[in-house]
Design an enzyme around this catalytic site. Sequence first.
Site: not given
Length: 235
Positions: A137, A150
């Site tokens: 990501s 996260y």
Amino acid sequence: MTDLTDKVAIVTGASRGIGRAIALLLAMQGAKVVCVARTAEELEEVALKTAGLAITADVSDEADAQHIVAETIRNFGRIDILICNAGVGSFSLLEHFTLEEWDQMFAVNVRGTFLLCKAVLPYLKAQHDGHIVGIASDVSKRTFQHGAAYGASKYAQDAVLSSLRKEVRSFGIKVTTIYPGLVDTYFNDSKPGNPDTEKTHLKPADIAQAVRYVLEAPAHVVVDELMIHPLTQEY
């Protein structure tokens, strides 16, 4: 360019979103696709469309990871590509996170990547060939409010892949990390096609094309990292 015809590719998180798009595109390029996810019904539908193998499994479970690899070898005799795409995320103020939420993100995003890579490496090393692609990501490289858990898991996944890249290059194995920005998927309980995100987010197909790009690079070309994000996303 590298021809993907008859290459054997394991794709985790293949039942929907980015994983589904990757599995379908690789199948279109002639690859033999092993579709892995925890939801059997959606997974079977993707496997039918790819004419591939469906394996219902939890990538964070060591026995399941070994089963995925064993079944792939039993059916196809080799492994050429591993796409570590399975991922989960939840977002909140740090003080509101539960230990269960924290552990789940690290289990899927980090341990899942570790276990699958560990399981395929003996076969890739024996072949002196293979390509591992991790779907990380853009938050592997930055931080934001509500993203402590996260982001930490994605920083950790990035470190696993980056270190592995240095360990296996002498075996002829490539390791590429792709860092998507905002993608219009089911991630974090959202639904694709929302008018508020449709014009501002990437599509799963965009990430699939990025995966195809790095896999089809000539043998002498190494793409270590690839950042991909929409023009509407600012940094």
